[in-house]
Design a protein around this motif. Structure first.
Motif, PDB file in Angstrom:
ATOM      1  N   LYS A 234      30.256 -49.403  78.662  1.00  0.00           N
ATOM      2  CA  LYS A 234      30.515 -48.052  78.180  1.00  0.00           C
ATOM      3  C   LYS A 234      30.634 -47.038  79.308  1.00  0.00           C
ATOM      4  CE  LYS A 234      29.197 -44.759  74.624  1.00  0.00           C
ATOM      5  NZ  LYS A 234      28.279 -44.475  73.511  1.00  0.00           N
ATOM      6  N   MET A 238      33.828 -44.513  79.871  1.00  0.00           N
ATOM      7  CA  MET A 238      33.746 -43.051  79.877  1.00  0.00           C
ATOM      8  C   MET A 238      34.262 -42.486  81.205  1.00  0.00           C
ATOM      9  SD  MET A 238      32.838 -42.727  76.857  1.00  0.00           S
ATOM     10  CE  MET A 238      32.833 -40.932  76.860  1.00  0.00           C
ATOM     11  N   HIS A 242      37.483 -39.832  81.607  1.00  0.00           N
ATOM     12  CA  HIS A 242      37.366 -38.533  82.265  1.00  0.00           C
ATOM     13  C   HIS A 242      38.428 -38.329  83.337  1.00  0.00           C
ATOM     14  CE1 HIS A 242      32.897 -38.313  80.964  1.00  0.00           C
ATOM     15  NE2 HIS A 242      33.677 -37.709  80.105  1.00  0.00           N
TER      16      HIS A 242
END
Length: 244
Positions: A234, A238, A242
């Motif tokens: 995860k 992420m 971004h």
């Protein structure tokens, strides 16, 4: 000699647990421990990761076997074999969502146990070593991939691929127009694809970042397909989002 696989037994009936441990030890498997509660099993898996977990579905306590497997998979992609005497359809469907490798019905016999664990151990070895792809089965280029389908090589633009799902010794490439099965491990394909566009989110899934519809706490959605996210992947996901 190849080292035998390490197994965690999660069973709240100590007589059954001891019997499992004895039989598996006699088959030269290493037992990392016996846990009777889900919370302890999750912690055990983090501190002393086994190669697979033998999990009673009907654990007593705050976490049953299905929820325990789910908690383990939030941190680690460890194969689970469920032990169950419960034929309840709702429980079975919940268990299937955690993508177990097998089910063993109680009461079980020694041969069923031996064969099931041996098959899962062989799957783990194959996934680790990787199958030998058939010649010309997959060829990845800058913006496309050529795969063998119905006896001929066809082209798929990488932008067409929604996600890639591992299916034991195969990978399934999903597109809006259909699915294509190739003889190749997910690890092999992962090494060929542009990791700025495709990212691993689970032991069994890679996704095209441009195709994400929903990013939730424990899963993704692409074209109405729910895809699990493992905690181990995860943070990487992420970070990539971004940068988009």
């Amino acid at each position: 000699m190849e080292k035998q696989k390490r197994i965690l037994i999660v069973e709240d009936d100590m007589i059954i647990a001891a019997n499992l441990s004895l039989q598996l030890s006699q088959l030269n498997y290493e037992i990392t421990g016996i846990e009777s509660r889900g919370e302890e099993a999750v912690l055990h898996a983090q501190l002393n990761p086994p190669d697979m977990v033998l999990m009673d579905i009907n654990l007593r306590g705050a976490l049953d076997g299905v929820e325990t497997a789910r908690r383990i998979h939030e941190h680690q992609d460890i194969p689970v074999i469920y032990l169950t005497a419960n034929n309840d359809e709702a429980t079975f469907n919940r268990a299937k969502e955690t993508r177990p490798r097998a089910f063993i019905s109680k009461p079980f016999n020694k041969l069923d146990l031996q064969r099931t664990v041996a098959l899962v151990a062989e799957e783990i070895r194959t996934e680790t070593d990787g199958p030998k792809p058939q010649s010309g089965e997959v060829a990845v280029m800058n913006d496309r991939v050529f795969i063998r389908h119905n006896g001929k090589m066809i082209k798929l633009l990488l932008d067409q691929i929604l996600y890639i799902e591992a299916d034991r010794n195969y990978c399934k490439l999903a597109t809006n127009s259909g699915e294509y099965l190739v003889v190749c491990t997910l690890k092999t394909i992962e090494g060929e694809l542009d990791t700025s566009k495709f990212v691993r989110v689970h032991r069994s899934f890679m996704v095209n970042l441009a195709k994400l519809d929903v990013v939730a706490e424990g899963h993704l959605e692409i074209a109405r397909k729910t895809i699990p996210i493992s905690k181990s992947y995860k943070e990487q996901l992420m970070a990539r989002l971004h940068t988009l």
